[in-house]
Design a protein around this motif. Structure first.
Motif, PDB file in Angstrom:
ATOM      1  N   CYS A 134       0.792  -1.211   0.047  1.00 53.23           N
ATOM      2  CA  CYS A 134       0.067   0.183   0.115  1.00 53.23           C
ATOM      3  C   CYS A 134       0.898   1.079   0.057  1.00 53.23           C
ATOM      4  O   CYS A 134       1.735   1.415   0.727  1.00 53.23           O
ATOM      5  CB  CYS A 134      -0.843   0.069   1.449  1.00 53.23           C
ATOM      6  SG  CYS A 134      -2.067   1.466   1.453  1.00 53.23           S
ATOM      7  N   ALA A 135       0.675   2.137  -0.803  1.00 45.24           N
ATOM      8  CA  ALA A 135       1.318   3.502  -0.967  1.00 45.24           C
ATOM      9  C   ALA A 135       0.991   4.305   0.251  1.00 45.24           C
ATOM     10  O   ALA A 135       1.785   5.181   0.595  1.00 45.24           O
ATOM     11  CB  ALA A 135       1.032   4.076  -2.119  1.00 45.24           C
ATOM     12  N   GLY A 136      -0.193   4.037   0.993  1.00 41.90           N
ATOM     13  CA  GLY A 136      -0.611   4.957   1.833  1.00 41.90           C
ATOM     14  C   GLY A 136       0.087   4.571   3.391  1.00 41.90           C
ATOM     15  O   GLY A 136       0.284   5.589   4.128  1.00 41.90           O
ATOM     16  N   CYS A 137      -0.076   3.287   3.493  1.00 39.14           N
ATOM     17  CA  CYS A 137       0.733   2.871   4.754  1.00 39.14           C
ATOM     18  C   CYS A 137       1.417   1.677   4.824  1.00 39.14           C
ATOM     19  O   CYS A 137       2.097   1.454   6.075  1.00 39.14           O
ATOM     20  CB  CYS A 137      -0.764   2.189   5.658  1.00 39.14           C
ATOM     21  SG  CYS A 137      -1.510   0.943   4.987  1.00 39.14           S
ATOM     22  N   GLY A 138       1.980   1.306   3.765  1.00 38.36           N
ATOM     23  CA  GLY A 138       3.068   0.174   3.646  1.00 38.36           C
ATOM     24  C   GLY A 138       2.763  -1.264   4.006  1.00 38.36           C
ATOM     25  O   GLY A 138       3.490  -2.249   3.823  1.00 38.36           O
ATOM     26  N   SER A 139       1.382  -1.589   4.046  1.00 39.44           N
ATOM     27  CA  SER A 139       0.797  -2.637   4.507  1.00 39.44           C
ATOM     28  C   SER A 139       0.732  -3.445   3.097  1.00 39.44           C
ATOM     29  O   SER A 139       0.586  -2.879   1.955  1.00 39.44           O
ATOM     30  CB  SER A 139      -0.646  -2.890   5.096  1.00 39.44           C
ATOM     31  OG  SER A 139      -0.287  -2.084   6.286  1.00 39.44           O
ATOM     32  N   PRO A 140       0.629  -4.951   3.204  1.00 35.58           N
ATOM     33  CA  PRO A 140       0.261  -5.729   1.795  1.00 35.58           C
ATOM     34  C   PRO A 140      -1.332  -5.079   1.377  1.00 35.58           C
ATOM     35  O   PRO A 140      -2.111  -5.025   2.312  1.00 35.58           O
ATOM     36  CB  PRO A 140      -0.013  -7.041   2.494  1.00 35.58           C
ATOM     37  CG  PRO A 140       0.920  -7.229   3.680  1.00 35.58           C
ATOM     38  CD  PRO A 140       0.776  -5.888   4.361  1.00 35.58           C
ATOM     39  N   TRP A 141      -1.085  -4.815   0.112  1.00 32.13           N
ATOM     40  CA  TRP A 141      -2.279  -4.244  -0.352  1.00 32.13           C
ATOM     41  C   TRP A 141      -3.127  -5.552  -1.135  1.00 32.13           C
ATOM     42  O   TRP A 141      -2.688  -6.359  -1.618  1.00 32.13           O
ATOM     43  CB  TRP A 141      -1.787  -3.553  -1.625  1.00 32.13           C
ATOM     44  CG  TRP A 141      -3.080  -2.625  -2.139  1.00 32.13           C
ATOM     45  CD1 TRP A 141      -3.255  -1.369  -1.946  1.00 32.13           C
ATOM     46  CD2 TRP A 141      -4.167  -3.163  -3.102  1.00 32.13           C
ATOM     47  NE1 TRP A 141      -4.513  -1.092  -2.667  1.00 32.13           N
ATOM     48  CE2 TRP A 141      -5.030  -1.892  -3.483  1.00 32.13           C
ATOM     49  CE3 TRP A 141      -4.501  -4.384  -4.236  1.00 32.13           C
ATOM     50  CZ2 TRP A 141      -5.837  -2.190  -4.425  1.00 32.13           C
ATOM     51  CZ3 TRP A 141      -5.338  -4.112  -4.909  1.00 32.13           C
ATOM     52  CH2 TRP A 141      -6.279  -3.232  -5.059  1.00 32.13           C
ATOM     53  N   PRO A 142      -4.414  -5.448  -0.775  1.00 32.69           N
ATOM     54  CA  PRO A 142      -4.997  -4.220  -0.394  1.00 32.69           C
ATOM     55  C   PRO A 142      -5.167  -4.254   1.386  1.00 32.69           C
ATOM     56  O   PRO A 142      -5.276  -5.196   1.881  1.00 32.69           O
ATOM     57  CB  PRO A 142      -6.686  -4.478  -0.687  1.00 32.69           C
ATOM     58  CG  PRO A 142      -6.717  -6.095  -0.869  1.00 32.69           C
ATOM     59  CD  PRO A 142      -5.573  -6.417  -1.278  1.00 32.69           C
ATOM     60  N   CYS A 143      -5.000  -2.759   1.760  1.00 32.17           N
ATOM     61  CA  CYS A 143      -4.666  -2.921   3.402  1.00 32.17           C
ATOM     62  C   CYS A 143      -6.004  -2.869   3.904  1.00 32.17           C
ATOM     63  O   CYS A 143      -7.126  -2.922   3.143  1.00 32.17           O
ATOM     64  CB  CYS A 143      -3.892  -1.680   3.580  1.00 32.17           C
ATOM     65  SG  CYS A 143      -4.816  -0.238   3.149  1.00 32.17           S
ATOM     66  N   ARG A 144      -6.297  -2.477   5.193  1.00 31.12           N
ATOM     67  CA  ARG A 144      -7.512  -2.773   5.936  1.00 31.12           C
ATOM     68  C   ARG A 144      -8.111  -1.497   5.522  1.00 31.12           C
ATOM     69  O   ARG A 144      -9.495  -1.425   5.259  1.00 31.12           O
ATOM     70  CB  ARG A 144      -7.166  -2.753   7.356  1.00 31.12           C
ATOM     71  CG  ARG A 144      -8.335  -2.768   8.267  1.00 31.12           C
ATOM     72  CD  ARG A 144      -8.162  -2.968   9.656  1.00 31.12           C
ATOM     73  NE  ARG A 144      -9.360  -2.973  10.457  1.00 31.12           N
ATOM     74  CZ  ARG A 144     -10.055  -3.917  10.925  1.00 31.12           C
ATOM     75  NH1 ARG A 144      -9.727  -5.158  10.380  1.00 31.12           N
ATOM     76  NH2 ARG A 144     -11.123  -3.747  11.459  1.00 31.12           N
TER      77      ARG A 144
END
Length: 106
Positions: A47-57
């Motif tokens: 995720c570009a917004g939070c760095g989590s695996p996309w799709p993030c929560r």
């Protein structure tokens, strides 16, 4: 179905795209079209917004709301993302990618 596997509610307090209040909020364009910072960074699918695996929560919640009246379309969209991610991340086990992209859908 009001709940999905990871506990997200379909009606969490998020402005629905196209609603009257959505056009006035930051992150929205005229007409209530939602702009998100939680898009995928390819080819690693984080995720570009939070760095989590996309799709993030956050993106899952946004997608559930955006496609609330079109769940089949959401499934098709996420399946196409799964196909792309499978090509980009051949090292990741298929079951892990399946759960990540489709396992959370209602």
């Amino acid at each position: 179905m009001d709940q999905v596997a990871d506990g997200l509610s379909l009606r969490e307090r998020v402005t629905v795209p196209g609603s009257a209040s959505g056009a006035d909020q930051p992150g929205s364009l005229a007409g209530g079209v939602r702009v998100t910072a939680h898009g995928p960074v390819l080819p690693i699918w984080v995720c570009a917004g939070c760095g989590s695996p996309w799709p993030c929560r956050t993106r899952r919640r946004e997608l559930l709301i955006e496609y609330e009246d079109a769940p089949v379309s959401l499934s098709i969209y996420m399946a196409s993302c799964l196909v792309s991610a499978t090509q980009d991340m051949g090292w990741e086990p298929a079951g892990v990618l399946h759960r990540r992209f489709l396992g959370w859908l209602p």
